[in-house]
Design a protein around this motif. Structure first.
Motif, PDB file in Angstrom:
ATOM      1  N   THR A 190       0.788  -1.238   0.000  1.00  0.00           N
ATOM      2  CA  THR A 190       0.000   0.000   0.000  1.00  0.00           C
ATOM      3  C   THR A 190       0.815   1.279   0.000  1.00  0.00           C
ATOM      4  N   SER A 225      -1.067   4.216   1.243  1.00  0.00           N
ATOM      5  CA  SER A 225      -2.061   4.866   0.396  1.00  0.00           C
ATOM      6  C   SER A 225      -3.379   4.098   0.389  1.00  0.00           C
ATOM      7  N   TYR A 244      -5.741   4.613  -1.740  1.00  0.00           N
ATOM      8  CA  TYR A 244      -5.997   4.313  -3.155  1.00  0.00           C
ATOM      9  C   TYR A 244      -5.322   3.003  -3.558  1.00  0.00           C
TER      10      TYR A 244
END
Length: 84
Positions: free
Chosen positions: A52, A55, A57
């Motif tokens: 990740t 993040s 997103y």
């Protein structure tokens, strides 16, 4: 004085033990496992986990890593449990 103001705005830390925070996954080691445990920075690929990099997103849009990063080879060879 500023530190006191900022401290009053922050929530009190939860000291009840390990649990998931943000995009961090936690996997407890087998009970009674002797020896060290390893927590891995979220910039390093761990097979089966989404990398990740902190993040939200990426946590939602990236697939899990297909293999471990090379730097984890020794830990895997020595059966060091990766807990997070």
């Amino acid at each position: 004085m500023l530190a006191g103001l900022l401290a009053s705005c922050a929530p009190a830390p939860d000291r009840r033990g390990p649990k998931n925070h943000a995009f961090i996954s936690y996997h407890p080691a087998a009970e009674g496992h002797p020896g060290p445990r390893l927590a891995v920075k979220d910039l390093i690929d761990i097979k089966g986990e989404v990398t990740t990099a902190g993040s939200e997103y990426l946590s939602k849009s990236n697939p899990p890593a297909k293999r471990d990063a090379e730097c984890l080879a020794i830990a895997r060879e020595r059966n060091v449990p990766i807990v997070g």
